[in-house]
Design an enzyme around this catalytic site. Structure first.
Site, short mmCIF file in Angstrom:
data_model
loop_
_atom_site.label_atom_id
_atom_site.label_comp_id
_atom_site.label_asym_id
_atom_site.label_seq_id
_atom_site.Cartn_x
_atom_site.Cartn_y
_atom_site.Cartn_z
N THR A 83 9.51 -3.99 -8.13
CA THR A 83 9.49 -3.40 -9.47
C THR A 83 8.13 -3.61 -10.11
O THR A 83 7.59 -2.72 -10.77
CB THR A 83 10.64 -3.98 -10.33
N GLN A 199 12.59 -0.27 1.49
CA GLN A 199 13.65 -0.27 2.51
C GLN A 199 13.12 0.12 3.89
O GLN A 199 13.90 0.24 4.84
CB GLN A 199 14.79 0.67 2.10
N SER A 219 9.02 -5.46 -1.11
CA SER A 219 9.75 -6.57 -1.73
C SER A 219 10.21 -7.55 -0.66
O SER A 219 10.78 -7.13 0.36
CB SER A 219 10.98 -5.98 -2.45
N THR A 257 -0.79 -17.85 -11.24
CA THR A 257 -0.84 -18.70 -10.04
C THR A 257 0.11 -18.14 -8.98
O THR A 257 1.24 -17.77 -9.27
CB THR A 257 -0.45 -20.14 -10.42
N CYS A 348 28.45 2.00 -11.05
CA CYS A 348 29.60 1.83 -11.93
C CYS A 348 29.12 1.96 -13.36
O CYS A 348 29.05 0.99 -14.09
CB CYS A 348 30.25 0.48 -11.71
N1 PLP Z 1 12.95 0.25 -4.56
C1 PLP Z 1 14.01 0.25 -3.73
C2 PLP Z 1 14.20 1.38 -2.77
C3 PLP Z 1 14.92 -0.80 -3.76
O1 PLP Z 1 15.98 -0.80 -2.93
C4 PLP Z 1 14.70 -1.85 -4.67
C5 PLP Z 1 15.70 -2.94 -4.76
O2 PLP Z 1 16.57 -3.00 -5.58
C6 PLP Z 1 13.59 -1.82 -5.52
C7 PLP Z 1 12.74 -0.74 -5.42
C8 PLP Z 1 13.30 -2.93 -6.50
O3 PLP Z 1 12.87 -4.07 -5.79
P1 PLP Z 1 12.73 -5.52 -6.45
O4 PLP Z 1 14.09 -6.09 -6.51
O5 PLP Z 1 11.86 -6.29 -5.51
O6 PLP Z 1 12.08 -5.37 -7.78
#
Ligand code: PLP
Length: 677
Positions: A83, A199, A219, A257, A348
């Site tokens: 994010t 992903q 991530s 940091t 949901c």
């Molecule tokens: N993009 C995708 C395709 C994701 O599956 C996710 C996970 O929820 C994110 C972005 C966000 O990642 P993060 O939890 O590292 O902020």
């Protein structure tokens, strides 16, 4: 073939099949993180030996990230997660674009319709904060989840930024990056291009420097590293604006940091990806075999399963499916009981439970509403897959044993008598709509209210397998949003019974309460009393399951009030159909209240927020209009005016469920959960 997995006698171990939401930290990654916390805990910016040791870990991780990503001359910047990477990319692209905006042009910001919500939400956010005022547009996808290339070719010349994803988190569908690259650059050399690679890591080969992708967020927690560590790829010479300023870490590109424990864990994962570690991830061929094994087990266990994506353009680690007649909540509960973690593929949200990804792919509503996602990562073992398959068979058997599905082998299933007795009220949900089944176990009789066609088979199975006699099948009104299967059920199960247009049997006994005549039928030792409650439609009725009335001057003892669309949880039924009347609803609300009082459980025909039941008292505390009617604080004409205003909030999205009442905005806000997608 019958499958009869043995009943496990030990507590079931956890089988985690929700890797796309997050993954467990692998022991070796956790050990690396702990060692940096306990021993190599220096600050990479310190010039003493502890600092230098910490910096070595960081440098090693960066080099590995470059290799894994195919970064070439591009930069790798460590972040807290994807994010943050998404923010950084969008802020960088838009800050740069702002410098040369032509006020006479209409610009767009493009994103794939199936993108993770972090992308469109961040685009909208920075578009507003930076006062770019571009139009934020979704790129449509086809029924395979593939981005519309013609749309991109047409729209990208006016775009300041285009955001696509390598692999979708709900379906595993991957995009053709080379085709996108050609299309984008043939039509706009300068547009900033971000590809969300979250992903894809560990599931696809990445060679980003061979593409014109400008930004790619990653991530750690989606691939066995802890939460709170991620990284982003930034192409050489791509515009960049630091999202976090401060002490100048990461060459001034991302201050703060560094998360050394996270980096050490990530490094361990990279070593596995690069084949530098003793333990290796499963190769992609093995992942395909795992998927096939799961598909076989699921198909054998649930023969009418429907997969919501095509396998030929999906990574092998994600399966998204639906089971006709079962809500995602029911399947989730079933798997939870088998100690298998999966997730519902639908958001949901406050309105109806459905997946915007599957909606964008144009899948039928029921598939989107009842979607289940199973996902695993490359650390999956053969043993775990074998266990999962056995457990899936076991879960399916549990459904058959509780009369929720028919035993495929023994279709003439005998009445099952050795089961826990079914007694009382059961709600069946399809999207936001409900069917109610009330069973009286002593007399083995049942009544069905508002039968939805999607659950007809299940209801029949349940009645037959439990040896229940159907007393009546009744609609609370003529439904505008779905077709009732009442007539079919009546023909099949109650062929001798004459009934009116809603299924109320003819020639039923009656009694008079306060001068009004009410008809009733017997369900075991209870009565089901019919109350005309027009308003939402002119034929609306409510059905009160109550104790037999001995003295009609005394208050009724009502267990459940099936009120159709008169009162909905957090709302009142809409009164803007041609056959609606708000003033009639006013009278009906007061009538129902006079019969049941504030605490009786209400069972409406919709349950948009998974609340099961409510009561007039509970609704009055959140619905001031209802409170005014019940407390006689508003006249019928004023109620009608306010009701018309309330109905204006009803959103009937094309292709989605018709809402039968406007949810109160305050409640929509409260009930919106955050989902780990
Ligand atoms: N993009 C995708 C395709 C994701 O599956 C996710 C996970 O929820 C994110 C972005 C966000 O990642 P993060 O939890 O590292 O902020």
């Amino acid at each position: 073939m019958s499958h009869s997995p043995s009943t496990p006698s030990q507590p079931l171990s956890l089988i985690y099949l929700d890797a796309n939401a997050t993954t467990q930290v692998l022991p070796q990654a956790a050990a690396a993180a702990i060692s940096t916390m306990e021993t190599l805990f220096g600050n990479p910016s310190s010039s003493h030996i502890s600092g230098i040791q910490a910096k070595q870990i960081m440098d090693k991780t960066r080099k590995q990230a470059e290799q894994v990503t195919g970064a070439g001359q591009g930069k790798i910047i460590f972040t807290s997660g994807a994010t943050e990477g998404i923010q950084t990319a969008i802020l960088s692209a838009l800050t740069h674009a702002k410098k040369s905006l032509d006020s006479n042009k209409n610009y767009t910001l493009l994103y794939g319709a199936t993108e993770h919500k972090a992308v469109p939400e961040s685009l909208k956010h920075w578009n507003e904060i930076l006062e770019i005022n571009a139009t934020v547009k979704a790129i449509p996808v086809d029924n395979m989840g593939q981005l519309d290339i013609d749309f991109i070719a047409k729209e990208v010349p006016n775009a300041l930024m285009i955001c696509t994803m390598a692999v979708n988190n709900e379906t595993g569908v991957y995009q053709d990056i080379a085709l996108l690259d050609n299309t984008i650059r043939a039509n706009n050399q300068d547009v900033a291009w971000m590809v969300d690679c979250v992903q894809a890591l560990g599931k696809q080969q990445l060679d980003l420097s061979k593409t014109s992708i400008d930004y790619a967020p990653f991530s750690g927690h989606k691939l066995y590293a802890p939460k709170g560590i991620g990284y982003m790829y930034v192409r050489e010479n791509a515009a960049f604006t630091a999202f976090i300023a401060g002490g100048g870490q990461e060459s001034g590109l991302r201050s703060g940091t560094e998360n050394l424990p996270g980096l050490a864990a990530l490094s361990t994962i990279f070593s596995m990806l690069l084949g530098e570690s003793e333990t290796a991830f499963a190769p992609v061929e093995t992942l395909h075999l795992f998927r096939q094994q799961l598909v076989n087990a699921l198909t054998q266990a649930f023969p009418n399963i429907v997969f919501n994506h095509h396998f030929e353009n999906s990574v092998p680690t994600t399966l998204n499916f639906a089971l006709p007649g079962f809500s995602s909540k029911e399947i989730m509960d079933l798997f939870d009981a088998a100690n298998i973690r999966v997730s519902s593929g639908s958001a949901c949200s406050s309105k109806v439970t459905r997946s915007f990804v599957l909606d964008a792919m144009g899948l039928p509503a029921w598939q989107s509403e009842s979607a289940i996602r199973m996902s695993f990562g490359p650390a999956m073992s053969q043993e775990e897959i074998d266990n999962a398959c056995q457990r899936i068979a076991f879960a399916a058997q549990a459904l058959t044993q509780s009369c929720l599905t028919l035993d495929e082998v023994n279709t003439n299933a005998e009445v099952i008598t050795d089961k826990t007795e079914l007694d009382g009220l059961i709600q069946f949900k399809v999207g936001g709509s409900c069917t109610w089944l009330y069973v009286d176990s002593l007399s083995k009789s049942a009544v069905i209210i508002d039968p939805l066609p999607e659950v007809a088979e299940r209801l029949k199975t349940l009645l037959n397998c439990r040896g229940l006699t159907l007393v009546a099948v009744i609609d609370t009104h003529g439904h505008a949003d779905h077709v009732s299967c009442r007539e079919n059920m009546e023909t099949e199960q109650l062929s001798d019974q004459q009934s009116d247009s809603l299924g109320w049997p003819e020639n039923t006994p009656c009694l008079t309460i306060n001068g009004i005549v009410y008809h009733y039928i017997n369900i075991g030792d209870k009565w089901l009393l019919k109350v005309t409650t027009p308003g939402h439609t002119d034929d609306s009725i409510s059905l009160l399951l109550c104790e037999p009335v001995k003295d009609s001057t005394k208050p009724l003892s009502v267990h459940y009030a099936f009120c159709g669309d008169l009162i909905l949880m957090g709302s009142l039924g809409r009164t803007n159909f041609p056959c609606s009347s708000a003033t009639a609803m006013y009278v009906s609300l007061q009538r129902l209240n006079s019969l049941i009082g504030p605490d009786t459980l209400l069972c409406p025909s919709h349950d948009y927020n998974n609340e099961f039941t409510t009561s007039i008292g509970a609704e009055m505390s959140v619905n001031s209009l209802l409170a005014q009617v019940i407390n006689n604080d508003i006249y019928s004409d004023d109620f009608a005016l306010q009701k018309a205003r309330m109905d204006k909030n009803i959103i009937d999205e094309a292709g989605s469920e018709i809402m039968c009442g406007a949810l109160l905005l305050s409640l929509i806000h409260i009930s919106e959960p955050t989902r780990p997608y």
